[in-house]
Enzyme design. Structure first.
Site, PDB file in Angstrom:
ATOM      1  N   ARG A 195     -71.451   6.593 -30.496  1.00  0.00           N
ATOM      2  CA  ARG A 195     -71.232   6.404 -31.935  1.00  0.00           C
ATOM      3  C   ARG A 195     -71.023   4.946 -32.314  1.00  0.00           C
ATOM      4  NH1 ARG A 195     -67.316  11.669 -33.105  1.00  0.00           N
ATOM      5  NH2 ARG A 195     -69.015  13.207 -33.044  1.00  0.00           N
ATOM      6  N   ARG A 212     -64.718   7.638 -29.008  1.00  0.00           N
ATOM      7  CA  ARG A 212     -64.741   9.047 -28.631  1.00  0.00           C
ATOM      8  C   ARG A 212     -66.163   9.585 -28.624  1.00  0.00           C
ATOM      9  NH1 ARG A 212     -65.209  13.705 -31.278  1.00  0.00           N
ATOM     10  NH2 ARG A 212     -64.854  12.855 -33.366  1.00  0.00           N
ATOM     11  N   HIS A 270     -64.091   7.893 -38.966  1.00  0.00           N
ATOM     12  CA  HIS A 270     -64.128   9.289 -38.542  1.00  0.00           C
ATOM     13  C   HIS A 270     -62.961   9.674 -37.638  1.00  0.00           C
ATOM     14  CE1 HIS A 270     -65.730  13.168 -37.604  1.00  0.00           C
ATOM     15  NE2 HIS A 270     -65.980  12.875 -36.341  1.00  0.00           N
ATOM     16  N   HIS A 271     -62.660   8.856 -36.654  1.00  0.00           N
ATOM     17  CA  HIS A 271     -61.639   9.239 -35.679  1.00  0.00           C
ATOM     18  C   HIS A 271     -60.811   8.014 -35.308  1.00  0.00           C
ATOM     19  CE1 HIS A 271     -60.328  12.233 -32.601  1.00  0.00           C
ATOM     20  NE2 HIS A 271     -59.934  11.149 -31.962  1.00  0.00           N
ATOM     21  N   ARG A 327     -79.175  15.627 -34.146  1.00  0.00           N
ATOM     22  CA  ARG A 327     -79.945  14.715 -33.304  1.00  0.00           C
ATOM     23  C   ARG A 327     -80.109  15.287 -31.898  1.00  0.00           C
ATOM     24  NH1 ARG A 327     -76.343   9.878 -33.481  1.00  0.00           N
ATOM     25  NH2 ARG A 327     -74.920  11.159 -34.726  1.00  0.00           N
ATOM     26  N   GLU A 386     -73.727  15.424 -34.986  1.00  0.00           N
ATOM     27  CA  GLU A 386     -74.540  14.829 -33.934  1.00  0.00           C
ATOM     28  C   GLU A 386     -75.481  15.854 -33.310  1.00  0.00           C
ATOM     29  OE1 GLU A 386     -72.789  12.313 -30.410  1.00  0.00           O
ATOM     30  OE2 GLU A 386     -71.749  11.872 -32.290  1.00  0.00           O
ATOM     31  N   HIS A 438     -68.150   7.131 -37.668  1.00  0.00           N
ATOM     32  CA  HIS A 438     -69.232   8.072 -37.354  1.00  0.00           C
ATOM     33  C   HIS A 438     -70.490   7.533 -38.019  1.00  0.00           C
ATOM     34  CE1 HIS A 438     -71.646  11.676 -37.013  1.00  0.00           C
ATOM     35  NE2 HIS A 438     -70.702  12.245 -36.281  1.00  0.00           N
TER      36      HIS A 438
END
Length: 587
Positions: A420, A562, A522-523, A399, A396, A383
């Site tokens: 990302r 993602r 992050h993921h 933004r 996010e 991220h």
């Protein structure tokens, strides 16, 4: 912060608030499991300890009662990050004592959800001890269930709610001391298309565009069938979550990176979605009759004749077995497991992570005996906007609602709404490998999630461009030129520099806000291979009887990247599908 640090807040004698709910000493991601309130609850005099689970480990507090009233409280032991933990803990203690021991008076802090959860759980446990309530050890006796759900995050709680609401005996096993997992920290929202909410707000969107955006974001490495199923069930999951079954609020719609249209559904005013949704799902699961057991770690899935037949569990009360007709794996990803990260992406092994420490990929070995498969394991997302040294991400949606990103030199360097992977790469290409998210009061007012960052002390604030530039050690003239150029682009609707299409708000007027960020793990997009029924799939393409998986533990929905807002869609949609498939199987 030292483990033995104590924060003592003395208070004058306060009346104990009537009708303090009897708490079962369980945190639920911003809500507690409550029994019917009593007209009065007597407290014993003395000093009582309580423990909760914070982001980095246990939090232990002591509460002193004299004359039947709360007199003081202090932290005995904790391991939270000082800059985040300190303000949250101090605020929680102060509110708790002033209220006479009512943890419902403590405001949640979206930027430090897990620390807040741990503090409230610890104070609840201490109050339970003061009331003389015994805390029974969980687990130890073998039992049976129709369906066992492994993991009490967003996917697991969704599956439990759906299955239990159909009258089945459902047991949910969570190895951590709180429910919610990484869903607790979700801030952006849930992506969905062709929804009633969008139509009410006049937002034109289609399932085909949602599908195309998701495939493009994942660089077409996604499983098309899984993506199509997610997209076509997205409007229905919004309806289900907002129905009386769950009672969630997803009435606000914004835009996040990689999305063509506004489709990120979130609570009114842009409140963080995780701290709203987890309590709603937990309460819904319990209303439906699901038995949710915290601090109960699954150690293996039982196999009988090639079918999933239950689980082995380790708990404080001892090891035990649950025989079940079906098992749903909802254990999350492996973003907090450095060994697995190093195995699949050695260059990311030492990266910071936004993940809760429970995200360790335990389930991957459990499926081997069934012939279950893994895919896309090297696809690990960073991220781009995580607070350095704290593992806390800035959603996010900031933004999306109008913030820009600037370098330490005060210059824009990227389309802030790009995906990302692209945005993270751009930040890492800067000399400092860090940047700032920059916005003004108009953006702050547009998104409630920002208030959590304010409470957590994450933001640098300046009354003017010159003021904030000085605090950030930037050249004020450079920053002003950046803002002038951006504001002109926003007014014209054309961003000639970076091609940003959606520029929601002008940044012409202060006050101004900035927070330093860097990329962090992050993921994890890879995981267990499933089909569109959420069945665990073997190498020959057939499904493992009685075994299902949903959420970040699976691989294929997101390809190699993602999109923001797709995780909550994934976990809830496939959590419900897993339950429906299990229900059909055991019928």
């Amino acid at each position: 912060m030292k483990a033995t640090k104590k924060l003592i807040v003395q208070s004058a004698v306060f009346l104990l608030i009537a009708a303090i709910a009897i708490i079962c000493c369980v945190m639920v991601g911003g809500s507690r499991k409550k029994a019917p309130a009593a007209s009065a609850v007597a407290l014993n005099d003395g000093t009582f300890l309580g423990k909760g689970e914070g982001r980095n480990g246990p939090i232990t507090v002591s509460v002193t009662v004299a004359g039947g009233k709360v007199k003081s409280a202090e932290i005995v032991e904790e391991q939270e990050t000082p800059a985040i933990g300190g303000p949250v803990e101090e605020s929680a203690i102060e509110s708790f004592v002033k209220s006479g021991g009512n943890t419902a008076s403590i405001d949640a802090v979206s930027g430090a959800t897990l620390t807040w959860n741990g503090m409230v759980a610890a104070l609840d446990a201490a109050m339970a001890a003061a009331r003389g309530e015994a805390v029974a050890a969980t687990g130890s006796e073998d039992t049976t269930a129709d369906i066992v759900v492994i993991g009490a995050g967003g996917a697991g709680l969704t599956a439990a709610t759906e299955a239990a609401s159909q009258g089945k005996k459902v047991i949910v096993l969570e190895k951590m001391g709180i429910v919610g997992g990484n869903t607790n920290s979700a801030t952006g929202g849930l992506n969905a298309s062709e929804t009633a909410v969008q139509k009410k707000l006049g937002i034109a969107d289609t399932n085909d565009q949602f599908f195309a955006d998701t495939m493009k974001g994942g660089h077409n490495k996604n499983d098309e069938a899984l993506v199509r199923t997610m997209v076509e069930n997205s409007a229905a999951i919004v309806d289900w979550l907002q129905s009386p079954i769950v009672g969630a609020d997803l009435s606000d719609v914004g835009i996040m990176g990689g999305s063509t249209n506004k489709r990120t559904h979130r609570p009114t005013g842009g409140q963080a979605v995780g701290t709203h949704l987890v309590p709603k799902l937990y309460e819904a699961a319990q209303r439906a009759g699901a038995d949710v057991r915290l601090n109960n770690a699954v150690t293996d899935i039982i196999e009988e004749g090639g079918k999933a037949a239950g689980v082995k569990v380790s708990a404080e009360g001892g090891d035990y077995i649950i025989k079940a007709k079906a098992v749903i794996i909802a254990t999350g990803g492996f973003g907090a497991n450095p060994t697995l990260i190093g195995k699949y992406r050695p260059e990311l092994k030492d990266f910071p992570t936004t993940n809760t420490k429970g995200a360790t990929g335990d389930a991957f070995v459990w499926i081997e005996k069934f012939g279950g498969q893994l895919n896309l394991m090297n696809e690990i997302q960073t991220h781009p906007t995580v607070v350095p040294g704290r593992g806390l991400l800035i959603t996010e949606a900031v933004r999306g609602n109008g913030a820009i990103m600037v370098s330490h030199a005060g210059k824009r360097f990227i389309n802030e709404l790009d995906t990302r992977d692209v945005t993270s790469k751009a930040v890492l290409a800067l000399p400092e490998r860090r940047a700032y998210i920059f916005f003004n009061e108009d953006v702050r007012k547009s998104l409630k999630a920002i208030e959590g960052y304010v409470k957590a002390g994450l933001l640098t604030i300046g009354d003017s461009v010159e003021d904030i530039a000085g605090k950030l050690n930037m050249d004020a003239a450079v920053l002003k030129a950046t803002l002038d150029t951006y504001n002109a682009a926003q007014a014209s609707g054309t961003d000639a520099e970076f091609g940003r299409a959606d520029m929601a708000r002008s940044l012409a007027n202060g006050p101004y806000y900035a927070v330093e960020i860097e990329p962090a793990i992050h993921h994890t997009m890879g995981g267990i291979v499933i089909n569109t029924k959420a069945e665990v799939v073997k190498s020959d393409g057939t499904a493992v009887p009685g075994l299902y998986a949903a959420g970040e533990v699976t691989g294929g929905v997101h390809g190699d990247n993602r999109l923001g807002g797709n995780a909550i869609a994934d976990i809830t949609i496939y959590g419900k599908i897993a339950a429906d498939s299990a229900l059909a199987y055991i019928k």
